[in-house]
Design a protein around this motif. Structure first.
Motif, PDB file in Angstrom:
ATOM      1  N   GLY B 155       0.827  -1.209   0.000  1.00  0.00           N
ATOM      2  CA  GLY B 155       0.000   0.000   0.000  1.00  0.00           C
ATOM      3  C   GLY B 155       0.858   1.254   0.000  1.00  0.00           C
ATOM      4  O   GLY B 155       0.545   2.229  -0.696  1.00  0.00           O
ATOM      5  N   LYS B 156       1.967   1.230   0.774  1.00  0.00           N
ATOM      6  CA  LYS B 156       2.864   2.395   0.796  1.00  0.00           C
ATOM      7  C   LYS B 156       3.508   2.606  -0.567  1.00  0.00           C
ATOM      8  O   LYS B 156       3.639   3.752  -1.029  1.00  0.00           O
ATOM      9  CB  LYS B 156       3.947   2.188   1.867  1.00  0.00           C
ATOM     10  CG  LYS B 156       3.444   2.522   3.260  1.00  0.00           C
ATOM     11  CD  LYS B 156       4.547   2.434   4.292  1.00  0.00           C
ATOM     12  CE  LYS B 156       3.958   2.616   5.678  1.00  0.00           C
ATOM     13  NZ  LYS B 156       4.699   1.831   6.688  1.00  0.00           N
ATOM     14  N   ILE B 157       3.904   1.500  -1.211  1.00  0.00           N
ATOM     15  CA  ILE B 157       4.501   1.627  -2.551  1.00  0.00           C
ATOM     16  C   ILE B 157       3.451   2.176  -3.522  1.00  0.00           C
ATOM     17  O   ILE B 157       3.755   3.042  -4.346  1.00  0.00           O
ATOM     18  CB  ILE B 157       5.056   0.267  -3.020  1.00  0.00           C
ATOM     19  CG1 ILE B 157       6.206  -0.160  -2.112  1.00  0.00           C
ATOM     20  CG2 ILE B 157       5.526   0.336  -4.460  1.00  0.00           C
ATOM     21  CD1 ILE B 157       6.637  -1.590  -2.280  1.00  0.00           C
ATOM     22  N   ALA B 158       2.201   1.681  -3.411  1.00  0.00           N
ATOM     23  CA  ALA B 158       1.126   2.173  -4.279  1.00  0.00           C
ATOM     24  C   ALA B 158       0.919   3.667  -4.094  1.00  0.00           C
ATOM     25  O   ALA B 158       0.691   4.402  -5.070  1.00  0.00           O
ATOM     26  CB  ALA B 158      -0.168   1.410  -3.999  1.00  0.00           C
ATOM     27  N   ASP B 159       1.006   4.153  -2.839  1.00  0.00           N
ATOM     28  CA  ASP B 159       0.899   5.598  -2.573  1.00  0.00           C
ATOM     29  C   ASP B 159       1.958   6.374  -3.338  1.00  0.00           C
ATOM     30  O   ASP B 159       1.675   7.403  -3.938  1.00  0.00           O
ATOM     31  CB  ASP B 159       1.092   5.857  -1.069  1.00  0.00           C
ATOM     32  CG  ASP B 159      -0.251   5.940  -0.352  1.00  0.00           C
ATOM     33  OD1 ASP B 159      -1.240   6.281  -1.035  1.00  0.00           O
ATOM     34  OD2 ASP B 159      -0.295   5.667   0.847  1.00  0.00           O
ATOM     35  N   LYS B 160       3.205   5.855  -3.298  1.00  0.00           N
ATOM     36  CA  LYS B 160       4.322   6.534  -3.962  1.00  0.00           C
ATOM     37  C   LYS B 160       4.063   6.660  -5.457  1.00  0.00           C
ATOM     38  O   LYS B 160       4.449   7.654  -6.086  1.00  0.00           O
ATOM     39  CB  LYS B 160       5.627   5.743  -3.750  1.00  0.00           C
ATOM     40  CG  LYS B 160       6.162   5.829  -2.348  1.00  0.00           C
ATOM     41  CD  LYS B 160       7.544   6.490  -2.322  1.00  0.00           C
ATOM     42  CE  LYS B 160       7.864   6.997  -0.930  1.00  0.00           C
ATOM     43  NZ  LYS B 160       8.028   5.899   0.036  1.00  0.00           N
ATOM     44  N   PHE B 161       3.439   5.634  -6.048  1.00  0.00           N
ATOM     45  CA  PHE B 161       3.178   5.631  -7.494  1.00  0.00           C
ATOM     46  C   PHE B 161       1.828   6.272  -7.824  1.00  0.00           C
ATOM     47  O   PHE B 161       1.414   6.234  -8.977  1.00  0.00           O
ATOM     48  CB  PHE B 161       3.208   4.200  -8.042  1.00  0.00           C
ATOM     49  CG  PHE B 161       4.578   3.663  -8.254  1.00  0.00           C
ATOM     50  CD1 PHE B 161       5.123   3.606  -9.528  1.00  0.00           C
ATOM     51  CD2 PHE B 161       5.333   3.186  -7.202  1.00  0.00           C
ATOM     52  CE1 PHE B 161       6.398   3.101  -9.727  1.00  0.00           C
ATOM     53  CE2 PHE B 161       6.605   2.688  -7.399  1.00  0.00           C
ATOM     54  CZ  PHE B 161       7.133   2.640  -8.666  1.00  0.00           C
ATOM     55  N   ASN B 162       1.155   6.792  -6.798  1.00  0.00           N
ATOM     56  CA  ASN B 162      -0.167   7.383  -6.989  1.00  0.00           C
ATOM     57  C   ASN B 162      -1.153   6.381  -7.565  1.00  0.00           C
ATOM     58  O   ASN B 162      -1.936   6.679  -8.465  1.00  0.00           O
ATOM     59  CB  ASN B 162      -0.066   8.621  -7.916  1.00  0.00           C
ATOM     60  CG  ASN B 162      -1.293   9.489  -7.804  1.00  0.00           C
ATOM     61  OD1 ASN B 162      -2.023   9.404  -6.820  1.00  0.00           O
ATOM     62  ND2 ASN B 162      -1.532  10.294  -8.814  1.00  0.00           N
ATOM     63  N   ARG B 163      -1.092   5.129  -7.043  1.00  0.00           N
ATOM     64  CA  ARG B 163      -1.972   4.072  -7.532  1.00  0.00           C
ATOM     65  C   ARG B 163      -2.786   3.460  -6.396  1.00  0.00           C
ATOM     66  O   ARG B 163      -3.253   2.342  -6.495  1.00  0.00           O
ATOM     67  CB  ARG B 163      -1.144   2.960  -8.193  1.00  0.00           C
ATOM     68  CG  ARG B 163      -0.407   3.361  -9.452  1.00  0.00           C
ATOM     69  CD  ARG B 163      -1.338   3.409 -10.639  1.00  0.00           C
ATOM     70  NE  ARG B 163      -0.573   3.561 -11.863  1.00  0.00           N
ATOM     71  CZ  ARG B 163      -0.214   4.706 -12.394  1.00  0.00           C
ATOM     72  NH1 ARG B 163      -0.540   5.842 -11.798  1.00  0.00           N
ATOM     73  NH2 ARG B 163       0.478   4.751 -13.505  1.00  0.00           N
ATOM     74  N   HIS B 164      -2.951   4.213  -5.285  1.00  0.00           N
ATOM     75  CA  HIS B 164      -3.681   3.637  -4.158  1.00  0.00           C
ATOM     76  C   HIS B 164      -5.166   3.564  -4.485  1.00  0.00           C
ATOM     77  O   HIS B 164      -5.692   4.406  -5.202  1.00  0.00           O
ATOM     78  CB  HIS B 164      -3.450   4.500  -2.908  1.00  0.00           C
ATOM     79  CG  HIS B 164      -3.650   3.726  -1.643  1.00  0.00           C
ATOM     80  ND1 HIS B 164      -4.891   3.491  -1.113  1.00  0.00           N
ATOM     81  CD2 HIS B 164      -2.762   3.142  -0.805  1.00  0.00           C
ATOM     82  CE1 HIS B 164      -4.759   2.773   0.001  1.00  0.00           C
ATOM     83  NE2 HIS B 164      -3.468   2.561   0.211  1.00  0.00           N
ATOM     84  N   ALA B 165      -5.826   2.524  -3.955  1.00  0.00           N
ATOM     85  CA  ALA B 165      -7.266   2.331  -4.200  1.00  0.00           C
ATOM     86  C   ALA B 165      -8.028   3.560  -3.684  1.00  0.00           C
ATOM     87  O   ALA B 165      -7.687   4.124  -2.661  1.00  0.00           O
ATOM     88  CB  ALA B 165      -7.749   1.076  -3.497  1.00  0.00           C
ATOM     89  N   LYS B 166      -9.084   3.934  -4.435  1.00  0.00           N
ATOM     90  CA  LYS B 166      -9.817   5.153  -4.094  1.00  0.00           C
ATOM     91  C   LYS B 166     -10.755   4.955  -2.913  1.00  0.00           C
ATOM     92  O   LYS B 166     -11.212   5.885  -2.300  1.00  0.00           O
ATOM     93  CB  LYS B 166     -10.615   5.643  -5.306  1.00  0.00           C
ATOM     94  CG  LYS B 166      -9.739   6.041  -6.484  1.00  0.00           C
ATOM     95  CD  LYS B 166      -8.982   7.350  -6.237  1.00  0.00           C
ATOM     96  CE  LYS B 166      -8.084   7.695  -7.413  1.00  0.00           C
ATOM     97  NZ  LYS B 166      -6.881   6.822  -7.462  1.00  0.00           N
ATOM     98  N   GLU B 167     -11.105   3.683  -2.612  1.00  0.00           N
ATOM     99  CA  GLU B 167     -12.125   3.461  -1.581  1.00  0.00           C
ATOM    100  C   GLU B 167     -11.499   3.425  -0.175  1.00  0.00           C
ATOM    101  O   GLU B 167     -10.358   3.172  -0.007  1.00  0.00           O
ATOM    102  CB  GLU B 167     -12.894   2.172  -1.843  1.00  0.00           C
ATOM    103  CG  GLU B 167     -12.068   1.048  -2.394  1.00  0.00           C
ATOM    104  CD  GLU B 167     -12.901   0.081  -3.232  1.00  0.00           C
ATOM    105  OE1 GLU B 167     -13.867  -0.453  -2.688  1.00  0.00           O
ATOM    106  OE2 GLU B 167     -12.603  -0.104  -4.411  1.00  0.00           O
TER     107      GLU B 167
END
Lengths: 126, 167
Positions: B155-167
């Motif tokens: 999830g932290k890596i997804a945040d960095k790539f601006n790919r975190h789930a919207k929900e």
């Protein structure tokens, strides 16, 4: 640790089971033929009016396009011929062109019939 | 010949892990579940105090061939047939993706980047076998040891790539 793997693979390679190190055309010719396959497949797809890029949002689009998956299919099929060392005339160039044309035609006319996009709301989510 | 096997496997594990996590995250695996099964896995991980984006990532990995499967297939293809084998693996992963209701960008890209990486690192003595073992260990760290903690890291890596789930 890899001893068994090496013995198995090397004996299979010597018997030409996998076609390992079986390619007789030079590295330059291989790279050239791959490039020709990629370029011809994209050009044929564009001539057949397949869009250049998939529809938006791009990361979730099931649409076929000229840059994806046409060249993937072309170089995949070309690799198959290459490792079987069936490179045909002119160091594989003719084969690369034929495969490029065929993958362009496949993407335009057959792809959606063989690999249909998933039905919305059925199994897929969103 | 070559490098010490254990050191090579550790190197290959790190390379495989970075390859598949970066490619998968870039192509939006943490953003949304591709199929229902992926959503169920994501929500189950969230219920156990995990991260929903990491959960979707793990669910999507499980439900269709993504860059982790691509990396493994490319390593095997490279071992058997060299660089053409890696390209062939990308093609086969693409077909597998389409059969699993997945557009297949992550899987094919992951297989092609893995082929390039195996070729580059073959010059310092890393062999395709090390990448096969490395990929199995890399996927174990994501799915096998502690799913909840792995999902928080993803999830932290997804945040960095601006790919975190919207929900």
């Amino acid at each position: 640790m890899f001893e068994l793997v090496h013995i198995t693979i090397n004996s299979a390679a010597q018997a030409n089971v996998f076609g390992l190190a079986n390619i007789t055309i030079s590295y330059f010719d291989i790279i050239l033929a791959y490039l020709v396959a990629i370029i011809v497949s994209i050009l044929i797809a564009l001539i057949l009016r397949v869009p250049l890029l998939p529809g938006k949002p791009m990361r979730y689009s099931f649409d076929v396009s000229a840059v994806y998956p046409t060249p993937i299919i072309a170089i995949g099929i070309f690799s198959l011929f290459l490792v079987l060392n069936y490179t045909f005339m002119y160091n594989g160039l003719v084969l690369a062109v034929i495969i490029g044309v065929c993958s362009g035609l496949f993407v335009k006319y057959l792809f959606n019939y063989i690999f249909p996009s998933p039905i919305e709301g059925d199994d897929g989510d969103e | 010949m070559g490098m010490n096997e254990i050191i090579g496997i550790i190197f290959a594990t790190v390379i495989c892990w970075l390859n598949f996590v970066i490619v998968d995250t870039y192509f939006g695996l943490p953003e949304q579940p591709g199929v229902k099964g992926a959503r169920i896995i994501g929500e189950s991980i969230k219920k156990r105090n995990g991260d929903i984006a990491g959960g979707f990532f793990q669910g999507n990995i499980l439900c269709s061939p993504d860059a982790s499967a691509g990396t493994l297939m490319a390593s095997i293809g490279y071992l058997l047939l060299g660089i053409p084998g890696g390209i062939l693996a990308a093609f086969l992963v693409f077909i597998g993706n389409r059969l699993c209701a997945d557009p297949g960008y992550a899987g094919t890209t992951g297989a092609l980047t893995a082929t390039i990486l195996i070729f580059i690192f073959s010059f310092i003595g890393l062999t395709p076998e090390m990448f096969i073992v490395g990929m199995v260990i890399a996927i174990l760290t994501i799915q096998g040891i502690d799913q909840v903690r792995a999902s928080i890291i993803l999830g932290k890596i997804a945040d960095k790539f601006n790919r975190h789930a919207k929900e």
